[in-house]
Enzyme design. Structure first.
Site, PDB file in Angstrom:
ATOM      1  CD  GLU A 257      -6.621   1.233  10.472  1.00 46.52           C
ATOM      2  OE1 GLU A 257      -7.754   1.734  10.388  1.00 46.52           O
ATOM      3  OE2 GLU A 257      -5.627   1.859  10.884  1.00 46.52           O
TER       4      GLU A 257
ATOM      5  N   GLY B 150      -5.947   7.718   2.308  1.00 49.74           N
ATOM      6  CA  GLY B 150      -6.005   8.235   3.673  1.00 49.74           C
ATOM      7  C   GLY B 150      -5.383   7.217   4.595  1.00 49.74           C
TER       8      GLY B 150
ATOM      9  CB  CYS C 170       0.408   4.238   7.926  1.00 47.60           C
ATOM     10  SG  CYS C 170       0.156   3.376   9.475  1.00 47.60           S
TER      11      CYS C 170
END
Ligand code: UDX
Ligand code: UDX
Length: 458
Positions: free
Chosen positions: A164, A272, A275
């Site tokens: 991300e 964090g 996944c």
């Protein structure tokens, strides 16, 4: 217009949405549709405000939407029409029953497989995009071929490696595309069809094929290896804080060994994201299931060090601020689990905010993209928490700032102004080591980086 292929993705989340947008962008000859059970999400994908923040995504979506990229809630009709179906529904950690807290919760995934079976009237290639425990594709095959022997399904595994914050870039030029399949003639034909999609923009040499189980396991293991690097460097950061070593210098010296490499060695407040923890726990569960307790313990250690790193961060705040945080205003710079995303799943910010709230600190949170999610994550806390867009307002009158996300905007703030507005003595805990610590110290701050000696005026 007649499209060459009709591609569908079930699950229009952080993975499904951007992946379909990229396929549509690179392959105008295909019709690409993403469906989701959540109508609000689909409405957002069809609006001016996409449901996820991802640099460069809006441009890609706007260029294709309505032409060859569609978002819909009509799952049944789309299954009926598609030839290739990606499944990218979420597979969270199970919260109940056997394997609770460790194993993957496969209920959504299984429901989706059954839905595909029930709606399909022609052969389909079904592609696992969600990260799943090893041998899930076998279960999927069994469900699909259950009592629909009129229709043939080929199941492929094609895990997504995008991160991300850099999803568009990662999808556009991936390090590799991994496709797992059986070796039968039929399966190889299905695999070829999927390879052809990616070959529209990914060099052939980067598209690798394996058996189904290698593909499924590679995804879990890849995430475990990445997370392991962070826990390794974070474990050394704890030792640096006890000695005169500096984690940035140590990481540089380690990373310059070409066998190790320099990436993913940034000490932090902990990893964090949706996944890493989930996939490692999945791996641990699998190892235990197969009686490999030594291997399970080894990988579980990666998660334990990550928990330790987050706990250490809060304890350090408490100890240095004279063992009491009650009533003190503490400002969190960043709540997203990493920069350039609004995603807060498993973000260290959640744990840290909860611990600070437990100490009865007065919390102020600022983040350029994640405040909406932060509110949801902390909504059960009794005390008032302020959520402010402006970092200057957020920092005003606070006793301490804790940098939890490495957003660029925090590097370039006017810290002289911030220092003047804070309660003294003023503390900065830099959980990402992104600030100029010496300069902050000279302004008057007491500065606590990760893995480096603190700079204090006491
Ligand atoms: C998901 C998985 O969690 C991850 O393991 C996998 O690697 C990729 O897919 P992500 O896209 O980040 O990751 O999850 P999320 O943003 O929650 O998206 C999943 C979407 O599936 C949601 O929008 C949800 O509404 C949808 N969904 C879920 C369905 O459409 N049908 C279902 O039955 C369940
Ligand atoms: C990860 C994998 O990188 C990706 O390949 C996979 O498909 C999904 O999981 P993601 O979780 O989106 O991607 O982001 P990533 O960049 O891996 O960061 C994960 C966490 O590690 C973040 O909290 C980040 O801040 C942290 N991190 C990363 C560090 O603390 N130090 C580092 O050096 C790198």
């Amino acid at each position: 217009m007649k499209f060459e292929k009709n591609i569908l993705c079930i699950g229009a989340g952080y993975v499904g949405g951007p992946t379909m947008a990229m396929i549509a962008h690179k392959c105008p000859q295909y019709k690409v549709t993403a469906v989701d059970i959540n109508p609000e999400r689909i409405e957002q994908w069809n609006s001016d405000r996409l449901p996820i923040f991802e640099p460069g995504l809006e441009e890609v979506v706007l260029a294709c939407r309505g032409k060859n990229l569609f978002f819909s809630t009509d799952i049944e009709r789309e299954i009926h029409e598609a030839e290739i179906i990606f499944v990218s529904v979420n597979t969270p950690t199970k919260t109940f029953g056997s394997g609770a807290g460790m194993a993957a919760d496969l209920q959504y995934w299984e429901k989706t497989a059954r839905q595909i079976r029930d709606c399909a009237q022609s052969p389909k290639i079904v592609v696992e995009k969600s990260t799943l425990p090893v041998k899930t594709s076998l279960a999927m095959e069994r469900i699909l071929t259950g009592d629909n022997d009129q229709v043939y399904f080929d199941v492929l595994s094609n895990p997504e490696f995008l991160a991300e914050g850099t999803a568009v870039q990662d999808l556009e030029s991936p390090d590799r595309v991994l496709i797992g399949s059986h070796e039968t003639e039929r399966a190889l034909k299905a695999r070829k069809a999927l390879v052809e999609i990616y070959a529209n923009w990914v060099p052939r040499g980067k598209i690798i094929t394996t058996n189904l189980w290698s593909s499924e396991l590679s995804k879990l293991a890849a995430n475990a290896f990445l997370a392991q690097r962070i826990s390794s460097i974070n474990s050394i950061s704890a030792l640096c804080e006890k000695t005169d070593a500096d984690i940035a210098e140590v990481a540089k010296a380690i990373g310059m060994d070409s066998r190790v490499g320099e990436k993913f060695l940034q000490a932090s407040v902990g990893f964090g994201g949706s996944c890493f923890k989930k996939d490692i726990l999945n791996l641990v569960y699998l190892c235990r299931y197969y009686g490999l307790s030594n291997v399970a313990d080894y990988w579980e250690g990666v998660v334990r060090i990550n928990d330790y790193q987050k706990e250490r961060f809060v304890l350090n705040m408490l100890n240095t601020m004279f063992n009491t945080l009650a009533g003190k205003r503490i400002c969190l710079f960043g709540f997203a689990f990493k920069a350039n995303t609004g995603d807060t799943r498993e973000s260290p910010g959640i744990f840290i905010a909860r611990q600070l709230a437990e100490e009865k600190a007065e919390l102020v949170i600022t983040d350029p993209q994640a405040l909406e999610n932060a509110r949801i994550d902390l909504k059960d806390l009794d005390q008032d928490i302020s959520y402010l867009d402006d970092p200057y307002k957020a920092a005003g009158k606070s006793h301490a700032i804790a940098v939890l996300t490495e957003w660029d905007v925090y590097r370039d703030l006017d810290y002289e102004r911030i220092y003047r507005s804070m309660t003294k003595p003023a503390f900065i805990f830099d959980g990402r080591n992104i600030l100029d610590h010496r300069r902050l110290f000279e302004m008057g701050f007491n500065v606590f980086p990760v893995g480096k000696a603190p700079l204090t005026h006491f």
